[in-house]
Enzyme design. Sequence first.
Site, PDB file in Angstrom:
ATOM      1  CG  HIS A 134      35.546 -64.755  29.747  1.00  0.00           C
ATOM      2  ND1 HIS A 134      35.410 -66.104  29.514  1.00  0.00           N
ATOM      3  CD2 HIS A 134      36.415 -64.639  30.790  1.00  0.00           C
ATOM      4  CE1 HIS A 134      36.161 -66.777  30.376  1.00  0.00           C
ATOM      5  NE2 HIS A 134      36.771 -65.910  31.165  1.00  0.00           N
ATOM      6  CG  ASN A 150      31.683 -67.626  24.173  1.00  0.00           C
ATOM      7  OD1 ASN A 150      32.296 -66.600  24.418  1.00  0.00           O
ATOM      8  ND2 ASN A 150      32.006 -68.788  24.710  1.00  0.00           N
ATOM      9  CG  ASP A 196      24.684 -40.550  19.661  1.00  0.00           C
ATOM     10  OD1 ASP A 196      25.124 -40.303  20.803  1.00  0.00           O
ATOM     11  OD2 ASP A 196      24.749 -39.747  18.710  1.00  0.00           O
ATOM     12  CD  GLU A 212      25.312 -42.117  25.080  1.00  0.00           C
ATOM     13  OE1 GLU A 212      26.286 -41.827  25.804  1.00  0.00           O
ATOM     14  OE2 GLU A 212      24.714 -41.293  24.351  1.00  0.00           O
ATOM     15  CG  ASP A 236      26.455 -39.826  29.848  1.00  0.00           C
ATOM     16  OD1 ASP A 236      26.813 -39.791  28.657  1.00  0.00           O
ATOM     17  OD2 ASP A 236      26.667 -38.887  30.652  1.00  0.00           O
ATOM     18  CG  PHE A 237      28.185 -45.790  26.723  1.00  0.00           C
ATOM     19  CD1 PHE A 237      28.613 -46.733  27.633  1.00  0.00           C
ATOM     20  CD2 PHE A 237      27.020 -46.038  26.015  1.00  0.00           C
ATOM     21  CE1 PHE A 237      27.895 -47.912  27.837  1.00  0.00           C
ATOM     22  CE2 PHE A 237      26.301 -47.200  26.197  1.00  0.00           C
ATOM     23  CZ  PHE A 237      26.741 -48.145  27.118  1.00  0.00           C
ATOM     24  CD  GLN A 293      30.157 -37.229  26.220  1.00  0.00           C
ATOM     25  OE1 GLN A 293      29.112 -37.867  26.164  1.00  0.00           O
ATOM     26  NE2 GLN A 293      30.543 -36.584  27.308  1.00  0.00           N
ATOM     27  CD  GLU A 322      28.665 -40.212  23.360  1.00  0.00           C
ATOM     28  OE1 GLU A 322      27.432 -39.958  23.325  1.00  0.00           O
ATOM     29  OE2 GLU A 322      29.319 -40.275  24.424  1.00  0.00           O
TER      30      GLU A 322
END
Length: 288
Positions: free
Chosen positions: A126, A157, A257, A260, A266-267, A276, A280
């Site tokens: 999941h 998992n 970062d 990304e 782009d979170f 950010q 980040e």
Amino acid sequence: MRNQLKTIVLIVSLGILLDGCRTVRPSLPAPGTPSSALNRTDNLALGNPSGASTNDPNNYMITRPQYILSYNQSRSTANWVSWHLSPAWKGDARRTNDFRPDPTLPTGWYAVRPSDYTNTGFDRGHLCPSDDRDATSQDNAATFLLTNIVPQAPRNNREVWKYLEEYERQLMTGGNEVYIIAGVSGTGGTGQNGYATALAAGKLVVPATLWKILVVVPAGSENTFQITANTRIIAINIPNNQSAADKPWRAYLTSVDELETLTGYDFLSNVPIDIQRIIEKRIDGGNS
């Protein structure tokens, strides 16, 4: 009088701008919303990291009450899944274990089946966990749609990834709400039967890593939250292999970062840029 009015407008506008530098607020429930539905929004409050829409088959947005995801037709898995964890999503509904193809995929797309995982040495892992959505049977069943599932090394998992999932729920029971984005990167993982790049005759790609971002905010009585330079951000990137479970999940801490750079996404795009830049680049210090 005109000058006074201009001054008032300027003050109000400045106040709005300053507030925007401090606060991100998801949409509030409509008046009259039952209490059972409060704090069930917004699964995409922090932004759409890949700009997913219904126009791109490899960045195809699927929206459900329980979560929102970007689906990749060429991989037959999600790129990422985004959801909000609060007590409103928790209950005593039993785990349905109803793994099944997603009937909402466009006509002609391959829909992964449970049998595609049989005897492969990989778990049906999941992204949005079953235990994050057990307020109702319907909520829980939504997590077993195979667009929310990826080929995951069994020990990954069942051990290290599971412990991270349990920790996010501990954060919630400790008086927080958690905004979560989880996804996959790369190709090729090592399951119980060894290394593989794809299952289902090449239709279902095995990811190289599984990553997750947790944004931890104090629970709000009005379904609002604030993100500041001090907001706790937990970013994780775990290799998709059996030996990943030899270490605790904190061994895989990284920064937003770095994720990304890894993914090209782009979170936290709904968060003001100045905040950010601070949060980040931070690697979580492991606060309890």
